[in-house]
Design a protein around this motif. Structure first.
Motif, short mmCIF file in Angstrom:
data_model
loop_
_atom_site.label_atom_id
_atom_site.label_comp_id
_atom_site.label_asym_id
_atom_site.label_seq_id
_atom_site.Cartn_x
_atom_site.Cartn_y
_atom_site.Cartn_z
N PHE A 1 1.54 -0.16 -7.03
CA PHE A 1 1.13 -1.27 -7.96
C PHE A 1 1.39 -2.58 -6.97
O PHE A 1 2.38 -2.80 -6.36
CB PHE A 1 1.56 -1.31 -9.33
CG PHE A 1 1.18 -0.28 -10.21
CD1 PHE A 1 0.58 -0.28 -11.00
CD2 PHE A 1 2.18 1.07 -9.98
CE1 PHE A 1 0.06 0.97 -11.80
CE2 PHE A 1 1.92 2.15 -10.88
CZ PHE A 1 0.89 2.11 -11.70
N ASN A 2 0.24 -3.63 -7.37
CA ASN A 2 0.63 -4.81 -7.04
C ASN A 2 -0.24 -5.82 -7.94
O ASN A 2 -0.70 -5.46 -9.07
CB ASN A 2 0.22 -5.11 -5.46
CG ASN A 2 -1.32 -5.07 -5.22
OD1 ASN A 2 -2.20 -5.02 -6.25
ND2 ASN A 2 -1.54 -5.24 -3.93
N ILE B 1 -5.80 -10.16 -1.80
CA ILE B 1 -5.18 -8.87 -1.50
C ILE B 1 -5.67 -7.85 -2.28
O ILE B 1 -5.53 -7.84 -3.75
CB ILE B 1 -3.87 -8.82 -1.31
CG1 ILE B 1 -3.14 -9.73 -0.22
CG2 ILE B 1 -3.04 -7.33 -0.87
CD1 ILE B 1 -1.68 -9.95 -0.24
N THR B 2 -6.29 -6.50 -1.96
CA THR B 2 -6.75 -5.79 -3.02
C THR B 2 -5.61 -4.72 -3.53
O THR B 2 -4.52 -5.00 -2.67
CB THR B 2 -8.08 -4.97 -2.40
OG1 THR B 2 -7.59 -4.39 -1.35
CG2 THR B 2 -9.11 -5.59 -1.85
N TYR B 3 -6.06 -3.85 -4.46
CA TYR B 3 -4.93 -3.10 -5.19
C TYR B 3 -4.56 -2.10 -3.80
O TYR B 3 -5.14 -2.06 -2.74
CB TYR B 3 -5.34 -2.12 -6.12
CG TYR B 3 -6.75 -1.49 -5.80
CD1 TYR B 3 -6.78 -0.43 -5.02
CD2 TYR B 3 -7.91 -2.00 -6.65
CE1 TYR B 3 -7.92 0.03 -4.90
CE2 TYR B 3 -8.91 -1.25 -6.51
CZ TYR B 3 -9.02 -0.21 -5.55
OH TYR B 3 -10.13 0.57 -5.40
N PRO B 4 -3.13 -1.74 -3.93
CA PRO B 4 -2.74 -1.02 -3.04
C PRO B 4 -3.37 0.30 -2.70
O PRO B 4 -3.98 1.01 -3.63
CB PRO B 4 -1.05 -0.88 -3.37
CG PRO B 4 -1.09 -1.41 -4.48
CD PRO B 4 -2.42 -1.90 -5.10
N ALA C 1 2.36 -3.06 -1.46
CA ALA C 1 2.77 -2.41 -2.76
C ALA C 1 3.99 -2.95 -3.18
O ALA C 1 4.97 -3.56 -2.55
CB ALA C 1 2.74 -0.93 -2.64
N GLU C 2 4.18 -3.53 -4.57
CA GLU C 2 5.31 -3.84 -5.02
C GLU C 2 6.31 -2.84 -6.11
O GLU C 2 7.40 -3.12 -6.39
CB GLU C 2 5.06 -4.95 -6.09
CG GLU C 2 4.04 -6.42 -5.36
CD GLU C 2 3.68 -6.90 -6.36
OE1 GLU C 2 3.72 -7.07 -7.60
OE2 GLU C 2 3.01 -8.25 -5.95
N SER C 3 5.26 -1.85 -6.46
CA SER C 3 6.23 -1.05 -7.16
C SER C 3 5.45 0.31 -7.26
O SER C 3 4.33 0.54 -6.76
CB SER C 3 6.51 -1.16 -8.52
OG SER C 3 5.21 -1.38 -9.36
N TYR C 4 6.32 1.51 -7.68
CA TYR C 4 5.61 2.89 -7.56
C TYR C 4 5.84 3.73 -8.97
O TYR C 4 6.90 3.53 -9.34
CB TYR C 4 6.10 3.66 -6.62
CG TYR C 4 5.99 3.17 -4.96
CD1 TYR C 4 4.82 3.36 -4.26
CD2 TYR C 4 6.87 2.15 -4.81
CE1 TYR C 4 4.66 2.81 -2.96
CE2 TYR C 4 6.66 1.84 -3.42
CZ TYR C 4 5.65 2.26 -2.59
OH TYR C 4 5.45 1.43 -1.32
#
Length: 782
Positions: A404-405, A334-337, A363-366
């Motif tokens: 971010f991921n 999986i590429t970056y968000p 995405a896991e966080s912002y």
């Protein structure tokens, strides 16, 4: 031995005698008739040198003799001893050599009609260009200078099968090779020989088919293959040419997948292990289910471009000249968000704002970055899709959010430029700069990028947009009251519609339909139309002698004391507390032209006068009239003089003039009367009297004037007068000569009236007395 000779003329027979070379004994002979040119001698020994003598005879007389020495052919050879196949088209024959033979001839023939003789130098000998798997009969002959021996007893031999012709080879998998070939006629079995390059072990595989798949081979290896065909007799046919075939390479094994950047282009770096034992060049083909591929001959390559938030299933295939390997085990990456989108600000309460955005897949966080216009910055880290921050009126904020991921941070997304509502401008000033234009100025307000100035009256709305704190609203309605509002606007936050309005009146409307009505020669009444609510009007008359005006609150007024012969331009301006209107359209008016101050009438002939006058201001053309009870005369001119005819003598005339301006206005002028000169007499006659005297007679027409008669000669002049009521007088003591005669009335002042004609006479003497008076004609007076 067989001979051939040429026929000799006169010969009745031919004889051949045979001796061994070096001896004198005739060991054989033969005779032939006269018509024979070829013959043979038999029972000779093989491989012997003989002398042959041929004689042409006429009965017993020799006509011609020829001798020749030659060997007989060798003795018949033994049959061929050995025959073996070199290949399917070549046989190798072995035989015993014959003494005295120079070379040998092998006779080849078969039952199909094939016949051929090959000359060979020695044993063993190759017999080439035969047909595979065919029966041949072989015999041999020895050859010397005398000829060749009889053929030996034949031996029968069959050529072997031809080699298989491989039609295709391939590697269907990385551990097998498939070989196919065209069928070989008469073959009952085939043998394939295969060995790996670098190995000493050769494997044999038998089959009765025309193809074979050989399994259990090493992946990515080069194998050398050869084939044979077997006939029904169990003989091995000719071997084929060697062919090379490589097995497909082994399946690669993925080691790692990671994100890489090349300038601004993102990609996936894929790496794998290399097998050092494979043969030849290996091409690696990396595939993603997102339609991305890359090729490499090393242990890595990059799939690009890739985007944010993409899920890639990656496999690797190795290929060589045999084909591709099996794909590797799929690897999911999986590429970056992607950067968050739809950034928006909600002003929840005064001084508090909330930044929101759409959630991003994978995405896991912002992290939200909020930068104020003064340079300060806030950072908000969250796993939700919103962040709150403090905000103030009239300030600009630059906001961006990153997702971010495990693959990393999203790229820079849209930057939200948000400005809170700007404050209302202060020190707003509205002024009239022209009749239909208001100029509005104010101090710049914080946060405003654009100002919308709106002027509203009862019938229209005028809008001006500008980035500067000044605006001119033009094409406004005259004599109107406008409500003016300056609204500050921001590109991002919109406009502040709560600002205070200012009221301002525009200048009066321009007077229209200006009309001029002259009341007399020095007064003009000016009127117009206007719909102003409350205004004073100023009428201005501008001429070459200055300006005159009148002021009123109504719709008309009079301009007085205008001099004659002048041109004036009239305008009306309306004035109110808001300012002045535009001047009305002008109207021009000429006053009546002035009369000439002086006028003179001069009589130039008895019936014609010259009238002249002084300059008259404003006058363009003149009509001058002389009027009496006996008639009148008139002239029309632009000049300051004119001639008038048809004047009656002894008449009193009234002198008048009409002066006209360019526009047609006129003045009537009256001057002192004019009296024409007295009338000249008519019917003048001369009568001869006694004593050298002449009586002059005329008709006076009832005139009350005295008359004078003048006779002017070259040396003598004579005069006589007559009192009123008389019409003759006498001239005495007249001498002979040429005379001019004038009879004219006298004016009351006693001067002679002009314009009377002269009459020419000749007075002729007879002796000392007047004899004859001759009339010579009339001429005008000088």
């Amino acid at each position: 031995m067989i001979f051939r000779w040429t026929k000799v003329s006169g010969a009745t027979s031919y004889k051949i005698e045979v001796k061994l070379s070096g001896t004198q004994d005739i060991i054989a002979f033969a005779s032939f008739g006269p018509n024979t040119v070829m013959g043979s001698v038999n029972s000779l020994s093989p491989n012997k040198l003989y002398q042959f003598t041929i004689t042409a005879l006429n009965d017993q007389t020799a006509l011609d003799v020829t001798s020749v020495e030659t060997l007989t052919a060798p003795e018949m050879m033994d049959p061929i001893v050995t025959v073996k196949s070199k290949d399917s088209r070549t046989l190798i024959a072995g035989f015993r050599l014959k003494p005295g033979a120079l070379n040998y001839i092998i006779r080849v023939q078969n039952t199909n009609g094939f016949y051929r003789e090959d000359s060979v130098p020695t044993t063993p000998a190759e017999i080439k260009y035969l047909t595979p798997y065919t029966d041949y009969s072989l015999s041999i002959m020895a050859v010397n200078t005398g000829g060749r021996s009889q053929p030996s007893l034949p031996v029968t031999v069959k050529t072997v099968l031809p080699p298989p012709q491989f039609s295709a080879t391939s590697s269907p998998s990385n551990d097998s090779i498939t070989v196919s070939w065209d069928p070989v006629a008469h073959a009952v079995q085939y043998t394939l020989s295969i060995y790996k390059l670098g190995s000493d072990n050769s494997l044999l595989h038998n089959t009765s088919n025309t193809n074979m798949t050989i399994s259990g081979l090493d992946a990515g290896s080069l194998y050398i293959i050869r084939g044979f065909a077997w006939d029904v007799e169990g003989r091995k046919g000719e071997g084929s040419l060697y062919i090379n075939q490589t097995t497909r390479p082994p399946t690669p094994s993925i080691v790692s997948v990671s994100m890489v950047m090349n300038n601004t282009v993102a990609g996936l770096s894929v790496s794998w292990e290399l097998d050092a034992n494979v043969y030849g060049s290996i091409q690696y083909h990396v595939m993603s289910d997102q339609n991305l591929t890359c090729n490499s001959t090393s242990s890595s390559c990059t799939l690009s471009p890739v985007g944010c938030g993409e899920v890639h299933t990656i496999q690797i295939t190795a290929s060589n000249e045999a084909g591709p390997s099996y794909p590797s085990i799929p690897e999911v990456f999986i590429t970056y968000p992607c950067p968050p989108e739809s950034l928006a600000v909600v002003e929840s309460s005064e001084g508090n704002c909330t930044l929101t955005w759409d959630t991003v897949p994978h995405a896991e966080s912002y992290s939200a970055f909020i930068k104020r216009g003064d340079g300060g910055e806030e950072i908000c880290n969250t796993t939700w899709n919103n962040c709150s921050y403090s905000c103030m009126c009239g300030n600009t904020y630059l906001m961006s959010v990153f997702a971010f991921n495990e693959a990393g941070s999203s790229p820079q997304g849209d930057v939200l430029n948000y400005t809170t509502l700007p404050c209302c401008p202060e020190d707003v000033s509205v002024s009239v700069v022209s009749t239909d234009t208001l100029e509005i100025t104010w101090t710049a307000s914080r946060g405003a990028q654009l100002y919308e100035t709106r002027a509203v009256d009862s019938s229209e709305v005028i809008i001006c947009n500008d980035t500067s704190p000044v605006c001119a609203l033009s094409d406004l309605s005259c004599d109107s009251s406008y409500s003016v509002v300056v609204t500050p606007c921001s590109e991002f936050s919109g406009c502040n519609r709560a600002c205070k309005a200012h009221t301002k009146d525009t200048a009066p409307c321009m007077p229209m339909n200006l009309m001029l009505n002259p009341k007399n020669s020095s007064c003009v009444s000016v009127s117009w139309t206007a719909n102003n609510r409350a205004a004073n009007y100023t009428v201005t008359a501008s001429g070459d002698d200055g300006v005159r005006n009148c002021i009123t609150s109504g719709k008309s007024c009079d301009i007085t004391d205008l001099p004659c012969g002048s041109t004036y331009e009239f305008r009306v301006i309306a004035t109110s507390a808001a300012g002045q209107s535009l001047p009305s359209f002008s109207e021009s008016l000429e006053t009546e032209p002035c009369c000439p101050l002086s006028l003179t009438v001069d009589q130039v002939t008895q019936a014609m006068t010259n009238v002249s006058w002084s300059h008259a201001k404003g006058a363009h053309t003149f009509i001058t009239s002389l009027t009496s009870l006996r008639g009148h005369a008139r002239c029309h001119t632009q000049d300051s003089h004119c001639l008038m005819g048809c004047i009656t003598c002894e008449t009193n005339y009234t002198v008048t003039m009409e002066a006209f301006s360019h526009s047609g206005r006129s003045s009537n002028c009256t001057y002192e009367g004019f009296s024409s000169s007295p009338c000249c007499p008519s019917g003048v006659r001369l009568y001869q009297m006694a004593g050298n005297s002449l009586r002059v007679y005329w008709r006076s027409g009832g005139s009350s004037h005295s008359y004078i008669t003048e006779m002017v000669g070259s040396s003598n002049n004579y005069t006589c007068t007559a009192s009123p009521g008389h019409n003759s007088c006498d001239v005495a003591n007249l001498q002979c000569g040429e005379y001019s005669l004038v009879v004219a009335p006298l004016t009351p002042e006693g001067s002679k009236a002009p314009f009377c004609p002269q009459r020419m006479y000749s007075v002729i003497c007879s002796g000392s007395n007047i004899g004859t008076v001759v009339y010579r004609g009339k001429r005008s007076v000088d």
